[in-house]
Design a protein around this motif. Structure first.
Motif, PDB file in Angstrom:
ATOM      1  N   GLY A   1       0.773  -1.227   0.000  1.00  0.00           N
ATOM      2  CA  GLY A   1       0.000   0.000   0.000  1.00  0.00           C
ATOM      3  C   GLY A   1       0.806   1.278   0.000  1.00  0.00           C
TER       4      GLY A   1
ATOM      5  N   HIS B   1       1.240  -4.556  -9.016  1.00  0.00           N
ATOM      6  CA  HIS B   1       0.995  -4.577  -7.564  1.00  0.00           C
ATOM      7  C   HIS B   1       2.115  -5.254  -6.777  1.00  0.00           C
ATOM      8  CE1 HIS B   1      -2.287  -4.717  -4.203  1.00  0.00           C
ATOM      9  NE2 HIS B   1      -1.377  -3.764  -4.012  1.00  0.00           N
TER      10      HIS B   1
ATOM     11  N   GLY C   1      -0.366  -0.086  -8.927  1.00  0.00           N
ATOM     12  CA  GLY C   1      -1.069  -0.285  -7.668  1.00  0.00           C
ATOM     13  C   GLY C   1      -2.070  -1.415  -7.692  1.00  0.00           C
TER      14      GLY C   1
ATOM     15  N   GLY D   1      -5.284   5.908  -9.106  1.00  0.00           N
ATOM     16  CA  GLY D   1      -5.097   4.698  -8.330  1.00  0.00           C
ATOM     17  C   GLY D   1      -5.032   4.925  -6.836  1.00  0.00           C
ATOM     18  N   GLN D   2      -4.550   3.901  -6.126  1.00  0.00           N
ATOM     19  CA  GLN D   2      -4.655   3.896  -4.674  1.00  0.00           C
ATOM     20  C   GLN D   2      -3.725   4.882  -3.978  1.00  0.00           C
ATOM     21  OE1 GLN D   2      -3.005  -0.372  -4.550  1.00  0.00           O
ATOM     22  NE2 GLN D   2      -2.645   0.364  -2.460  1.00  0.00           N
TER      23      GLN D   2
ATOM     24  N   VAL E   1     -11.653  10.876  -5.356  1.00  0.00           N
ATOM     25  CA  VAL E   1     -10.233  10.573  -5.178  1.00  0.00           C
ATOM     26  C   VAL E   1      -9.421  11.866  -5.124  1.00  0.00           C
ATOM     27  CG1 VAL E   1      -8.199   9.542  -6.267  1.00  0.00           C
ATOM     28  CG2 VAL E   1     -10.361   8.274  -6.217  1.00  0.00           C
TER      29      VAL E   1
ATOM     30  N   LEU F   1      -9.016   5.891  -0.801  1.00  0.00           N
ATOM     31  CA  LEU F   1      -9.439   4.507  -0.603  1.00  0.00           C
ATOM     32  C   LEU F   1     -10.944   4.402  -0.468  1.00  0.00           C
ATOM     33  CD1 LEU F   1      -8.536   1.597  -0.328  1.00  0.00           C
ATOM     34  CD2 LEU F   1      -8.251   1.970   2.133  1.00  0.00           C
TER      35      LEU F   1
ATOM     36  N   LEU G   1     -12.426   4.501  -3.989  1.00  0.00           N
ATOM     37  CA  LEU G   1     -12.163   3.317  -4.799  1.00  0.00           C
ATOM     38  C   LEU G   1     -12.875   2.080  -4.269  1.00  0.00           C
ATOM     39  CD1 LEU G   1      -8.348   3.812  -5.541  1.00  0.00           C
ATOM     40  CD2 LEU G   1     -10.263   4.206  -7.091  1.00  0.00           C
TER      41      LEU G   1
END
Length: 482
Positions: free
Chosen positions: A139, A170, A192, A202-203, A271, A277, A280
Motif C-alpha cells: 500500500g 501490484h 497499484g 489509483g490507490q 479521489v 481509498l 475506490l
C-alpha cells in the motif's frame, strides 16, 4: 440423500462444478457449460457430464519450447464462471478454454489478497520469504519486490524468452520497483492494487497507467485498453518463445462497466478530493448484476486475446493458464465455500483455474489434485527449459511430470500464512486458525464448506498439522510490528 444435495456436494467435491443454489429444483442443477465439441455456448452452468478425469497424453513427443500466456482475473471467486457453477454469469470463452484443456477443482491462490499471491507466482516462493510479500496487500512506495530477486520472467528471459507484463503489477511502485526491473522486457499497466477504470487514478491518488516507466494517457475503460494491448502482443511475429503475464483488474472494485463513465467520474472527483481509498472501495455502489456484467466483460476480453492467438498461428504450442489472484469479494458467487478475500477459509483462496496446451494436453478433462500459485512458477520454468536459482529455492512443485508423463504428484503440504489467519492442507485435511486464535480441523473431501469442525475428534492429527505449519512458519520472515 436427496438428489439436490448429491448434485451440490458430489458435483463439487467429485469434480463437476454445479450451478444450484439453496431452494433450486433438481432439474435446475448442473448441466454442461461447454459441449463435447468445445463450442462453449455458455448455455449451461457446469462442466460435468462431458469431462473425464485427467490423464496425461504420454505418447506425445516434446517439441519446441512453448509460449506462455498466464491470465489473472482480480478478486474473481471460485464459482464465478459458469463452468464452475455460477447460475447467473455466462462465460462462454472461458468455458470453451476449459473444455479444450483441463479444469482444476482444487486449485488455490498463493495467498488471500492481491500482492502476496503475485509475489508467490512471480517468485515461486511463499510471500513471507520476502519483505515485500509481508504486506497484505502492498500500500505504499516503501514496499515491493526486490529487483535482485529472481522471478519467473528473469529466469525465462535468461533461457531465451521474450517477456511482457500487461495489466496489474501490484509489487511496488517507481522509482525502486517495476516489472522492467524484475525481468520483464515490456510493461504496460498499473503499479497499484486498484484504480478507477476511466481516469486511471489509483490507490496513491495519482494517475496509474504506464508504458514501461513513463505514464501513458488513455482515458477509455481500462479492461478494453489492456485487451487491445494484449491482442497486439500475442499477434506479433515473435522470433523466440514468449511469456505474457496478462493481469486484468476486472472484477476488482470499483464496480464499473463500460457504460459507467459518469459514475467513474464521480469516483475520480472523490479521489482528487483526498478520499482515495474510500472512493475506490465504492461501498455505495455495485450490485450482483453489475458484477455479472464485469465478469462477462472479462470473459469477452479473454476471448478476444485467444482469438488473436489463434489467428497468429501460435495457439497449438502456447500454454494458456487462467486463474484468479485470490477468492471472491462482495458480489462473488462462491457456493458452497465459506469465507472470501483476505481469509484463509476455502472461499478466500480456492480459485477457478484452467490450462490449455493443444500440442501436449488433451481437452475435456478435470483434475482434482490440490495445487497453488507457486506450482505454476516451477511448472513454467521446467517447460521453458529454465532453471531456478539455487540461492532462492522454490516452494512450488512442478506439475510437468503430472501433466505430461502421468506421474503422481508427491505428497506435500500446502501452506498459507496471513496476518490473523493460518492454514495448511495435507491431502484432504485442512488445519485452519481463525482471527480469534481458534484452531479448526476440516475434512475437505466431505466438507468443503468448512462447517464440521473435527478438531475435538482428531486432536492428534490437529497437533500434527499445527506443528507442520509452525515448522514452515519459522523459516519465514516475521511480520513487522503494527
Amino acid at each position: 440423500m436427496p438428489e439436490i444435495s448429491r448434485r451440490l456436494f458430489g458435483g463439487l467435491l467429485g469434480g463437476s462444478a454445479v450451478s444450484a443454489v439453496a431452494g433450486a429444483s433438481a432439474a435446475e442443477a448442473a448441466t454442461p457449460a461447454a459441449s463435447a465439441s468445445g463450442s462453449g455456448s455458455g448455455s449451461g452452468s457446469g462442466s460435468g457430464s462431458d469431462e473425464r478425469p485427467f490423464a496425461a497424453r504420454t505418447g506425445s513427443r516434446p517439441g519446441k519450447r512453448p509460449n506462455f500466456l498466464f491470465v489473472l482475473g482480480d478478486d474473481l471467486g471460485w464459482a464465478d464462471l459458469s463452468s464452475y457453477g455460477a447460475p447467473h454469469i455466462k462465460t462462454p470463452n472461458l468455458d470453451r478454454l476449459a473444455a479444450q484443456g483441463v479444469r482444476f477443482t482444487q486449485a488455490y491462490a498463493g495467498s488471500a489478497t492481491c500482492s502476496p499471491t503475485r509475489f508467490s507466482l512471480y517468485t515461486g516462493r511463499y510471500p513471507g520469504r520476502t519483505e515485500g510479500g509481508l504486506a497484505e496487500p502492498i500500500g505504499d512506495r516503501a514496499q515491493g519486490l526486490d529487483p535482485d530477486h529472481p522471478t519467473l520472467a528473469s529466469l525465462l528471459k535468461r533461457a531465451g524468452y521474450a517477456t511482457a507484463l500487461i495489466g496489474k503489477w501490484h509489487c511496488g511502485w517507481l522509482p525502486d520497483h517495476s516489472p522492467t526491473k524484475s525481468g520483464w522486457d515490456e510493461f504496460f499497466g498499473n503499479f497499484g492494487g486498484a484504480l478507477e477504470y476511466f481516469s486511471k487514478l489509483g490507490q496513491l491518488g495519482e494517475y496509474d497507467l504506464y508504458e514501461g516507466d513513463a505514464t501513458y494517457k488513455d482515458l477509455r475503460y481500462y479492461t478494453t485498453v489492456l485487451t487491445e494491448r494484449a491482442v497486439e502482443y500475442v499477434g506479433r511475429d515473435h522470433d523466440r518463445p514468449w511469456l505474457l503475464n496478462l493481469n486484468f483488474t476486472t472484477p476488482h472494485w470499483p464496480w464499473l462497466t463500460e457504460d459507467d463513465e459518469e459514475t467513474g467520474a464521480a469516483i475520480a472527483d472523490d479521489v482528487r478530493s483526498g478520499n482515495v481509498l474510500g472512493a475506490l472501495l465504492h461501498k455505495d455502489g455495485g450490485s450482483v448484476d453489475k458484477y455479472r456484467e464485469m465478469v462477462e466483460n472479462l470473459d469477452a476480453s479473454v476471448g478476444k486475446v485467444l482469438a488473436a492467438l489463434r489467428r497468429s498461428g501460435q495457439e497449438e504450442n502456447t500454454v494458456v493458464v487462467f486463474a484468479s489472484d485470490n477468492g471472491g469479494e462482495r458480489f462473488s458467487y462462491q457456493w458452497p465455500l465459506s469465507g472470501g478475500k483476505s481469509e484463509l477459509l476455502e472461499g478466500g483462496i480456492r480459485v477457478p483455474t484452467v490450462l490449455r496446451w493443444p500440442a501436449r494436453v488433451d481437452g475435456r478433462q478435470v483434475s482434482h489434485e490440490p495445487l497453488y500459485s507457486p506450482d505454476w512458477t516451477a511448472t513454467l520454468l521446467e517447460l521453458g527449459g529454465a532453471r531456478p536459482d539455487p540461492a532462492y529455492p522454490l516452494d512450488g512443485h512442478s506439475l510437468a511430470g503430472y501433466l505430461l508423463r502421468g506421474r503422481e504428484l508427491p505428497e506435500r503440504d500446502l501452506f498459507w500464512r496471513v496476518r490473523g489467519n493460518r492454514a495448511l492442507r495435507r491431502g484432504d485435511w485442512k488445519y485452519y486458525r481463525d482471527a480469534q486464535g481458534r484452531d479448526h480441523l476440516y475434512d475437505l473431501s466431505a466438507d468443503a464448506r468448512e462447517q464440521a469442525d473435527l478438531a475435538a475428534d482428531r486432536p492428534e492429527l490437529l497437533a500434527e498439522l499445527k506443528a507442520a505449519w509452525e515448522r514452515t512458519d519459522r523459516e519465514l520472515l516475521p511480520y513487522p510490528a503494527t
